[in-house]
Design an enzyme around this catalytic site. Structure first.
Site, PDB file in Angstrom:
ATOM      1  N   ARG A   1       8.068   5.782   0.539  1.00  0.00           N
ATOM      2  CA  ARG A   1       8.160   5.950   2.006  1.00  0.00           C
ATOM      3  C   ARG A   1       8.889   4.792   2.679  1.00  0.00           C
ATOM      4  O   ARG A   1       9.099   4.808   3.894  1.00  0.00           O
ATOM      5  CB  ARG A   1       6.755   6.119   2.586  1.00  0.00           C
ATOM      6  CG  ARG A   1       5.852   4.896   2.428  1.00  0.00           C
ATOM      7  CD  ARG A   1       4.501   5.133   3.084  1.00  0.00           C
ATOM      8  NE  ARG A   1       3.694   3.901   3.062  1.00  0.00           N
ATOM      9  CZ  ARG A   1       2.584   3.741   3.746  1.00  0.00           C
ATOM     10  NH1 ARG A   1       2.121   4.721   4.511  1.00  0.00           N
ATOM     11  NH2 ARG A   1       1.908   2.601   3.694  1.00  0.00           N
TER      12      ARG A   1
ATOM     13  N   ASP B   1     -12.582   8.632   5.465  1.00  0.00           N
ATOM     14  CA  ASP B   1     -11.529   8.178   4.540  1.00  0.00           C
ATOM     15  C   ASP B   1     -12.043   8.445   3.131  1.00  0.00           C
ATOM     16  O   ASP B   1     -12.735   7.616   2.542  1.00  0.00           O
ATOM     17  CB  ASP B   1     -11.242   6.697   4.748  1.00  0.00           C
ATOM     18  CG  ASP B   1      -9.957   6.274   4.028  1.00  0.00           C
ATOM     19  OD1 ASP B   1      -9.522   5.112   4.232  1.00  0.00           O
ATOM     20  OD2 ASP B   1      -9.392   7.095   3.276  1.00  0.00           O
TER      21      ASP B   1
ATOM     22  N   GLN C   1       0.841  -1.210   0.000  1.00  0.00           N
ATOM     23  CA  GLN C   1       0.000   0.000   0.000  1.00  0.00           C
ATOM     24  C   GLN C   1       0.871   1.254   0.000  1.00  0.00           C
ATOM     25  O   GLN C   1       1.868   1.337   0.729  1.00  0.00           O
ATOM     26  CB  GLN C   1      -0.876  -0.006   1.259  1.00  0.00           C
ATOM     27  CG  GLN C   1      -1.555   1.346   1.527  1.00  0.00           C
ATOM     28  CD  GLN C   1      -2.881   1.230   2.221  1.00  0.00           C
ATOM     29  OE1 GLN C   1      -3.833   0.703   1.637  1.00  0.00           O
ATOM     30  NE2 GLN C   1      -2.930   1.720   3.434  1.00  0.00           N
TER      31      GLN C   1
ATOM     32  N   HIS D   1       1.222  12.623   2.151  1.00  0.00           N
ATOM     33  CA  HIS D   1       0.262  12.064   3.119  1.00  0.00           C
ATOM     34  C   HIS D   1       0.390  12.785   4.470  1.00  0.00           C
ATOM     35  O   HIS D   1       0.734  12.167   5.494  1.00  0.00           O
ATOM     36  CB  HIS D   1       0.559  10.565   3.274  1.00  0.00           C
ATOM     37  CG  HIS D   1      -0.553   9.772   3.873  1.00  0.00           C
ATOM     38  ND1 HIS D   1      -0.996   9.935   5.160  1.00  0.00           N
ATOM     39  CD2 HIS D   1      -1.319   8.783   3.352  1.00  0.00           C
ATOM     40  CE1 HIS D   1      -1.971   9.082   5.404  1.00  0.00           C
ATOM     41  NE2 HIS D   1      -2.190   8.384   4.337  1.00  0.00           N
TER      42      HIS D   1
ATOM     43  N   GLU E   1      -4.521  15.420   2.498  1.00  0.00           N
ATOM     44  CA  GLU E   1      -3.418  14.938   1.667  1.00  0.00           C
ATOM     45  C   GLU E   1      -3.572  15.408   0.214  1.00  0.00           C
ATOM     46  O   GLU E   1      -4.566  15.086  -0.442  1.00  0.00           O
ATOM     47  CB  GLU E   1      -3.388  13.411   1.723  1.00  0.00           C
ATOM     48  CG  GLU E   1      -3.448  12.852   3.133  1.00  0.00           C
ATOM     49  CD  GLU E   1      -3.933  11.413   3.187  1.00  0.00           C
ATOM     50  OE1 GLU E   1      -3.884  10.717   2.145  1.00  0.00           O
ATOM     51  OE2 GLU E   1      -4.387  10.967   4.265  1.00  0.00           O
TER      52      GLU E   1
HETATM   53  O1  TA6 Z   1      -4.730   8.286   2.935  1.00  0.00           O
HETATM   54  C1  TA6 Z   1      -5.740   7.542   3.579  1.00  0.00           C
HETATM   55  C2  TA6 Z   1      -5.336   6.082   3.605  1.00  0.00           C
HETATM   56  O2  TA6 Z   1      -5.270   5.557   2.311  1.00  0.00           O
HETATM   57  C3  TA6 Z   1      -6.311   5.316   4.495  1.00  0.00           C
HETATM   58  O3  TA6 Z   1      -7.108   4.435   3.719  1.00  0.00           O
HETATM   59  C4  TA6 Z   1      -5.424   4.577   5.490  1.00  0.00           C
HETATM   60  O4  TA6 Z   1      -5.068   3.320   4.974  1.00  0.00           O
HETATM   61  C5  TA6 Z   1      -4.240   5.547   5.551  1.00  0.00           C
HETATM   62  O5  TA6 Z   1      -4.029   5.930   4.202  1.00  0.00           O
HETATM   63  C6  TA6 Z   1      -3.006   5.011   6.221  1.00  0.00           C
HETATM   64  O6  TA6 Z   1      -2.390   4.055   5.404  1.00  0.00           O
HETATM   65  P1  TA6 Z   1      -1.055   3.330   5.958  1.00  0.00           P
HETATM   66  O7  TA6 Z   1      -0.635   2.403   4.840  1.00  0.00           O
HETATM   67  O8  TA6 Z   1      -0.062   4.421   6.225  1.00  0.00           O
HETATM   68  O9  TA6 Z   1      -1.456   2.638   7.221  1.00  0.00           O
END
Ligand code: TA6
Length: 286
Positions: free
Chosen positions: A85, A201, A80, A157, A260
């Protein structure tokens, strides 16, 4: 010293006001702290892992080449939010004294091998951070240095520190199309201000106006964007905060909101040799 560098961090300090500073972790080129006249403007989890073993929970994590998880295409095997990062960036040095500006770079050689193999394209990212008296500007230059086209998404973010989430309003989003990941629905934002009283979200697509974050009716952060059409608003609220091992204190959701700036509702395609640039400037108003 306007610029201090250790093996893990780079710290910018305004000569005119040493209590105005930015601290950047080379892991992820993650801004950990932004202070204005001694006041912290970002939220960093007390449980944030800073040893390079995972993404930092807080500050300004960088999202590239994918936002979220992709179900298909070359980014589908990445974690994700991609690898930016999760990689150790190179400090490229100071580029100007006023505003105090530094740059960081990332190429395939900096990306952990398993992630580089998962998205096996040549690229260069140049990340520029500028610190003003009451402003923080982040800019990214993306270059395709490979011999084929590739697509990307990108996002800053940012975890903003706020006194009380229940007093926060996010303005400038009215009338935009929303992809709401909590209600799993799409709709047009009809409210003149977005407030938070449960998990939020949402991806706000093609946001024309500048975004303003207020707290208890007072303007706190003004956000200016270039080439970042989308705005994500996220607050994990009670349960999601509890379920993230590095989100501490568990009630930290009361003191933060992620607003963000990104280009995430579609994909940007770069051809070989092509570059693309974006920037976000945040002005602290309180
Ligand atoms: O930017 C919002 C998001 O995509 C949420 O869905 C949540 O998953 C957040 O990012 C944090 O993601 P992470 O991978 O940093 O835990």
């Amino acid at each position: 010293m306007p610029i201090e560098q250790t093996d893990k961090e780079v710290i910018l300090t305004l000569p005119s006001d040493p209590s105005t500073s930015v601290k950047v972790l080379l892991h992820g080129a993650n801004i950990l702290s932004w202070t204005v006249a001694g006041n912290e403007k970002l939220w960093l989890s007390e449980g944030a892992i800073l040893n390079g073993s995972k993404a930092v929970r807080g500050g300004v994590p960088l999202v590239f080449p994918v936002f979220g998880k992709s179900s298909s295409g070359p980014t589908s095997t990445l974690p994700q939010h991609g690898f930016a990062r999760l990689s150790t960036w190179e400090f490229l040095g100071q580029v100007s004294a006023s505003p105090l500006t530094v740059q960081f770079g990332l190429g395939p050689e900096n990306v952990p091998e398993v992630l580089r193999k998962a998205w096996d394209f040549d690229f260069t990212l140049i990340y520029t951070i500028s610190l003003g008296a009451d402003t923080l500007e982040t800019a990214m230059r993306v270059e395709n240095t490979s011999s084929v086209d590739w697509d990307f998404q990108i996002l800053f973010h940012t975890y903003f520190h706020i006194p009380d989430i229940q007093q926060v309003e996010v303005k400038g989003l009215t009338g935009t199309n929303v992809k709401d990941k909590v209600s799993k629905s799409d709709y047009s934002e009809s409210n003149t201000a977005v407030t938070v009283a449960s998990e939020v979200d949402r991806v706000y697509e093609n946001v024309d106006d500048d975004v303003l974050i207020t707290s208890a009716g007072k303007a706190r952060f003004q956000i200016y964007r270039k080439n970042l059409a989308d705005v994500v608003v996220w607050n994990p609220w009670v349960n999601a905060s509890k379920n993230m091992g590095d989100f501490r204190p568990e009630d930290g959701y009361k003191s933060m909101i992620c607003v963000e700036a990104g280009s995430v509702s579609g994909w940007t395609t770069l051809s070989p040799g092509q570059t693309w640039e974006c920037s976000e400037k945040v002005k602290s108003l309180l």
